[in-house]
Design a protein around this motif. Structure first.
Motif, PDB file in Angstrom:
ATOM      1  N   THR A 161    -114.860  84.218 -38.322  1.00 16.72           N
ATOM      2  CA  THR A 161    -116.227  83.998 -37.840  1.00 16.72           C
ATOM      3  C   THR A 161    -116.479  84.581 -36.452  1.00 16.72           C
ATOM      4  OG1 THR A 161    -115.555  81.817 -36.982  1.00 16.72           O
ATOM      5  CG2 THR A 161    -116.487  81.897 -39.207  1.00 16.72           C
ATOM      6  N   GLY A 162    -115.423  85.098 -35.798  1.00 18.85           N
ATOM      7  CA  GLY A 162    -115.584  85.682 -34.473  1.00 18.85           C
ATOM      8  C   GLY A 162    -115.804  84.663 -33.375  1.00 18.85           C
ATOM      9  N   VAL A 163    -115.345  83.452 -33.568  1.00 17.57           N
ATOM     10  CA  VAL A 163    -115.492  82.385 -32.574  1.00 17.57           C
ATOM     11  C   VAL A 163    -114.208  82.290 -31.743  1.00 17.57           C
ATOM     12  CG1 VAL A 163    -115.780  79.907 -32.214  1.00 17.57           C
ATOM     13  CG2 VAL A 163    -117.118  81.072 -33.969  1.00 17.57           C
ATOM     14  N   ARG A 164    -114.349  82.323 -30.428  1.00 14.14           N
ATOM     15  CA  ARG A 164    -113.178  82.180 -29.569  1.00 14.14           C
ATOM     16  C   ARG A 164    -112.733  80.716 -29.497  1.00 14.14           C
ATOM     17  NH1 ARG A 164    -114.876  84.695 -23.952  1.00 14.14           N
ATOM     18  NH2 ARG A 164    -116.643  83.326 -24.373  1.00 14.14           N
ATOM     19  N   TYR A 165    -111.434  80.519 -29.379  1.00 16.46           N
ATOM     20  CA  TYR A 165    -110.885  79.169 -29.223  1.00 16.46           C
ATOM     21  C   TYR A 165    -109.588  79.275 -28.436  1.00 16.46           C
ATOM     22  CZ  TYR A 165    -106.877  79.889 -32.267  1.00 16.46           C
ATOM     23  OH  TYR A 165    -105.675  80.343 -32.770  1.00 16.46           O
ATOM     24  N   GLU A 166    -109.095  78.142 -27.964  1.00 15.54           N
ATOM     25  CA  GLU A 166    -107.771  78.080 -27.357  1.00 15.54           C
ATOM     26  C   GLU A 166    -107.226  76.666 -27.500  1.00 15.54           C
ATOM     27  OE1 GLU A 166    -108.312  79.357 -23.328  1.00 15.54           O
ATOM     28  OE2 GLU A 166    -109.301  77.515 -22.693  1.00 15.54           O
ATOM     29  N   ILE A 167    -106.001  76.570 -27.968  1.00 15.50           N
ATOM     30  CA  ILE A 167    -105.314  75.284 -28.074  1.00 15.50           C
ATOM     31  C   ILE A 167    -104.846  74.893 -26.674  1.00 15.50           C
ATOM     32  CG2 ILE A 167    -103.382  74.026 -29.094  1.00 15.50           C
ATOM     33  CD1 ILE A 167    -105.524  74.859 -31.097  1.00 15.50           C
ATOM     34  N   SER A 168    -105.039  73.632 -26.318  1.00  7.15           N
ATOM     35  CA  SER A 168    -104.644  73.166 -24.998  1.00  7.15           C
ATOM     36  C   SER A 168    -103.849  71.863 -25.115  1.00  7.15           C
ATOM     37  CB  SER A 168    -105.888  72.975 -24.125  1.00  7.15           C
ATOM     38  OG  SER A 168    -105.509  72.576 -22.823  1.00  7.15           O
ATOM     39  N   GLY A 169    -103.730  71.145 -24.008  1.00  7.61           N
ATOM     40  CA  GLY A 169    -103.105  69.829 -24.025  1.00  7.61           C
ATOM     41  C   GLY A 169    -101.651  69.817 -24.448  1.00  7.61           C
ATOM     42  N   LEU A 170    -101.287  68.739 -25.117  1.00  6.98           N
ATOM     43  CA  LEU A 170     -99.891  68.532 -25.498  1.00  6.98           C
ATOM     44  C   LEU A 170     -99.362  69.641 -26.390  1.00  6.98           C
ATOM     45  CD1 LEU A 170    -100.071  64.690 -26.189  1.00  6.98           C
ATOM     46  CD2 LEU A 170     -98.817  65.783 -24.332  1.00  6.98           C
ATOM     47  N   MET A 171    -100.188  70.102 -27.335  1.00 10.10           N
ATOM     48  CA  MET A 171     -99.723  71.125 -28.265  1.00 10.10           C
ATOM     49  C   MET A 171     -99.452  72.431 -27.536  1.00 10.10           C
ATOM     50  SD  MET A 171     -98.980  71.147 -31.460  1.00 10.10           S
ATOM     51  CE  MET A 171     -97.847  72.455 -31.951  1.00 10.10           C
ATOM     52  N   ALA A 172    -100.331  72.812 -26.611  1.00 10.60           N
ATOM     53  CA  ALA A 172    -100.108  74.039 -25.838  1.00 10.60           C
ATOM     54  C   ALA A 172     -98.855  73.903 -24.972  1.00 10.60           C
ATOM     55  CB  ALA A 172    -101.320  74.338 -24.968  1.00 10.60           C
ATOM     56  N   GLY A 173     -98.682  72.729 -24.362  1.00 14.92           N
ATOM     57  CA  GLY A 173     -97.487  72.509 -23.560  1.00 14.92           C
ATOM     58  C   GLY A 173     -96.230  72.623 -24.388  1.00 14.92           C
ATOM     59  N   GLN A 174     -96.292  72.099 -25.595  1.00 17.31           N
ATOM     60  CA  GLN A 174     -95.137  72.160 -26.491  1.00 17.31           C
ATOM     61  C   GLN A 174     -94.848  73.590 -26.933  1.00 17.31           C
ATOM     62  OE1 GLN A 174     -93.181  69.782 -26.943  1.00 17.31           O
ATOM     63  NE2 GLN A 174     -92.121  69.939 -28.896  1.00 17.31           N
ATOM     64  N   ILE A 175     -95.902  74.389 -27.125  1.00 11.65           N
ATOM     65  CA  ILE A 175     -95.724  75.786 -27.516  1.00 11.65           C
ATOM     66  C   ILE A 175     -95.077  76.578 -26.383  1.00 11.65           C
ATOM     67  CG2 ILE A 175     -96.979  77.932 -28.024  1.00 11.65           C
ATOM     68  CD1 ILE A 175     -98.961  76.215 -29.643  1.00 11.65           C
ATOM     69  N   HIS A 176     -95.534  76.353 -25.150  1.00 14.72           N
ATOM     70  CA  HIS A 176     -94.981  77.086 -24.009  1.00 14.72           C
ATOM     71  C   HIS A 176     -93.583  76.606 -23.626  1.00 14.72           C
ATOM     72  CE1 HIS A 176     -98.425  79.534 -23.044  1.00 14.72           C
ATOM     73  NE2 HIS A 176     -99.226  78.496 -22.897  1.00 14.72           N
ATOM     74  N   ALA A 177     -93.364  75.302 -23.677  1.00 12.24           N
ATOM     75  CA  ALA A 177     -92.096  74.734 -23.206  1.00 12.24           C
ATOM     76  C   ALA A 177     -91.737  73.520 -24.062  1.00 12.24           C
ATOM     77  CB  ALA A 177     -92.207  74.334 -21.739  1.00 12.24           C
ATOM     78  N   PRO A 178     -91.154  73.729 -25.243  1.00 15.09           N
ATOM     79  CA  PRO A 178     -90.823  72.626 -26.156  1.00 15.09           C
ATOM     80  C   PRO A 178     -90.081  71.503 -25.435  1.00 15.09           C
ATOM     81  CG  PRO A 178     -90.375  74.731 -27.192  1.00 15.09           C
ATOM     82  CD  PRO A 178     -90.718  75.026 -25.757  1.00 15.09           C
ATOM     83  N   HIS A 179     -90.584  70.272 -25.649  1.00  8.89           N
ATOM     84  CA  HIS A 179     -89.988  69.139 -24.936  1.00  8.89           C
ATOM     85  C   HIS A 179     -90.123  67.833 -25.713  1.00  8.89           C
ATOM     86  CE1 HIS A 179     -88.637  66.807 -21.505  1.00  8.89           C
ATOM     87  NE2 HIS A 179     -89.747  66.076 -21.537  1.00  8.89           N
ATOM     88  N   LEU A 180     -91.241  67.657 -26.424  1.00  6.72           N
ATOM     89  CA  LEU A 180     -91.505  66.416 -27.142  1.00  6.72           C
ATOM     90  C   LEU A 180     -91.063  66.535 -28.601  1.00  6.72           C
ATOM     91  CD1 LEU A 180     -95.077  65.646 -25.759  1.00  6.72           C
ATOM     92  CD2 LEU A 180     -92.871  64.927 -24.832  1.00  6.72           C
ATOM     93  N   SER A 181     -90.738  65.412 -29.190  1.00 12.85           N
ATOM     94  CA  SER A 181     -90.254  65.428 -30.587  1.00 12.85           C
ATOM     95  C   SER A 181     -91.399  65.445 -31.588  1.00 12.85           C
ATOM     96  CB  SER A 181     -89.365  64.205 -30.845  1.00 12.85           C
ATOM     97  OG  SER A 181     -90.076  63.000 -30.567  1.00 12.85           O
ATOM     98  N   LYS A 182     -92.554  64.867 -31.234  1.00 13.99           N
ATOM     99  CA  LYS A 182     -93.656  64.799 -32.184  1.00 13.99           C
ATOM    100  C   LYS A 182     -94.990  64.767 -31.449  1.00 13.99           C
ATOM    101  CE  LYS A 182     -95.500  62.078 -36.044  1.00 13.99           C
ATOM    102  NZ  LYS A 182     -95.359  60.841 -36.856  1.00 13.99           N
ATOM    103  N   ILE A 183     -95.952  65.505 -31.993  1.00 18.01           N
ATOM    104  CA  ILE A 183     -97.314  65.518 -31.460  1.00 18.01           C
ATOM    105  C   ILE A 183     -98.269  65.286 -32.620  1.00 18.01           C
ATOM    106  CG2 ILE A 183     -99.105  66.906 -30.349  1.00 18.01           C
ATOM    107  CD1 ILE A 183     -96.886  68.369 -28.872  1.00 18.01           C
ATOM    108  N   SER A 184     -99.198  64.361 -32.451  1.00 18.95           N
ATOM    109  CA  SER A 184    -100.102  64.011 -33.553  1.00 18.95           C
ATOM    110  C   SER A 184    -101.569  64.324 -33.250  1.00 18.95           C
ATOM    111  CB  SER A 184     -99.974  62.511 -33.871  1.00 18.95           C
ATOM    112  OG  SER A 184    -100.245  61.726 -32.717  1.00 18.95           O
ATOM    113  N   GLN A 185    -101.857  64.878 -32.054  1.00 19.53           N
ATOM    114  CA  GLN A 185    -103.235  65.209 -31.689  1.00 19.53           C
ATOM    115  C   GLN A 185    -103.333  66.656 -31.222  1.00 19.53           C
ATOM    116  OE1 GLN A 185    -103.939  62.208 -28.673  1.00 19.53           O
ATOM    117  NE2 GLN A 185    -105.001  60.863 -30.114  1.00 19.53           N
ATOM    118  N   ILE A 186    -104.457  67.268 -31.540  1.00 19.92           N
ATOM    119  CA  ILE A 186    -104.734  68.639 -31.121  1.00 19.92           C
ATOM    120  C   ILE A 186    -105.886  68.614 -30.117  1.00 19.92           C
ATOM    121  CG2 ILE A 186    -105.509  70.933 -31.859  1.00 19.92           C
ATOM    122  CD1 ILE A 186    -104.378  70.316 -34.626  1.00 19.92           C
ATOM    123  N   HIS A 187    -105.697  69.269 -28.982  1.00 12.32           N
ATOM    124  CA  HIS A 187    -106.772  69.471 -28.007  1.00 12.32           C
ATOM    125  C   HIS A 187    -107.115  70.957 -28.013  1.00 12.32           C
ATOM    126  CE1 HIS A 187    -104.860  65.755 -26.540  1.00 12.32           C
ATOM    127  NE2 HIS A 187    -106.029  65.454 -26.006  1.00 12.32           N
TER     128      HIS A 187
END
Length: 268
Positions: A161-187
């Motif tokens: 659809t050509g819509v820009r987005y970016e994942i942030s918060g806990l999920m982005a932190g986990q993608i950049h620097a894995p540290h947590l065992s489980k994440i259940s919310q997307i920001h």
């Protein structure tokens, strides 16, 4: 002695045992058999002077300064990378020199700077973020069996659809620097046109029990520094860190500290 000395600068001066005094009445002196520390909050005028660096197009330029890391850069290079006017870029650089966060060489149009005190910059920005209200968050619930599949679906729909987005918060932190065992919310942030995305995801607005939080975005300032990691767009490490500091999650601060140490390479 100065009109205004920021909290981060005060801490640095105390660490180096350098005395200071400013118009708020804050005073620090340390010598043999003498220790004086008077901490006064900055006046409203002083606070505005300290904080206007972290909002709007100036924050955009400041973020771009961070991305140069250990490289020298000129005002026009900064303006281009930050998508701001050369005037704004120049004003930010003058302020950074005043705070002694950058070193400079040359003069006139060929003058260049380099970030010399990333810790002070990050400390001050962190203090500012912690002092303001978090950006409004719209909360939704959607059926989710696998969080990675949902993120890939967001990417697929936005690409189509050509819509820009970016994942942030806990999920982005986990993608950049894995540290947590489980994440259940997307920001995430979603640009204009995101309502169709939410409909295709089957996301329903809720007040409690949400698993998708949409952060209000500003098309002029957001998405500029997002990074493609694997098959998704995520906020860059600096923006991820700042966003984590504003989350109410119990483990967001823990992940922010881990990200700061591993990806931003700036210790507490």
């Amino acid at each position: 002695m100065a009109d205004t000395i920021s909290p981060g600068a005060r801490a640095l001066l105390r660490e180096e045992k350098v005395g200071y005094f400013d118009r708020s009445g804050s005073l620090y002196l340390s010598a043999d058999n003498l220790f004086v520390l008077v901490e006064k909050p900055a006046s409203k005028q002083q606070a505005r002077s300290l904080n206007n660096l972290f909002v709007g197009s100036r924050a955009q330029a400041l973020h771009a300064v961070w991305t140069f890391k250990d490289q020298w850069f000129g005002v026009h290079e900064l303006a281009e990378r930050a998508s701001v006017s050369p005037t704004t870029a120049s004003q930010v650089l003058i302020e950074l020199e005043r705070r002694e966060w950058v070193n400079s060489k040359g003069a006139g149009p060929s003058k260049e700077r380099i970030l010399s005190n990333p810790r002070a910059l990050l400390d001050e920005w962190s203090s500012y973020v912690a002092s303001i209200k978090p950006k409004p968050l719209r909360s939704y619930y959607m059926r989710m069996t696998n969080i990675d599949e949902v993120i890939h679906e967001i990417d697929r729909i936005c690409d189509e659809t050509g819509v820009r987005y970016e994942i942030s918060g806990l999920m982005a932190g986990q993608i950049h620097a894995p540290h947590l065992s489980k994440i259940s919310q997307i920001h995430c942030r979603i640009d204009h046109g995101g309502e169709s995305l939410l409909g295709k995801l089957g996301a329903k607005a809720v007040k409690e029990g949400w698993n998708l939080g949409v952060i209000d975005s500003n098309p002029r300032h957001d998405f500029l520094f997002r990074q493609r990691v694997g098959h998704v767009w995520v906020t860059d490490p600096l923006q991820t860190y700042l966003d984590l500091l504003q989350l109410d999650s119990g483990r967001s601060k823990e992940l922010a500290d881990h990200l700061r140490l591993t990806k931003l390479a700036v210790p507490e």
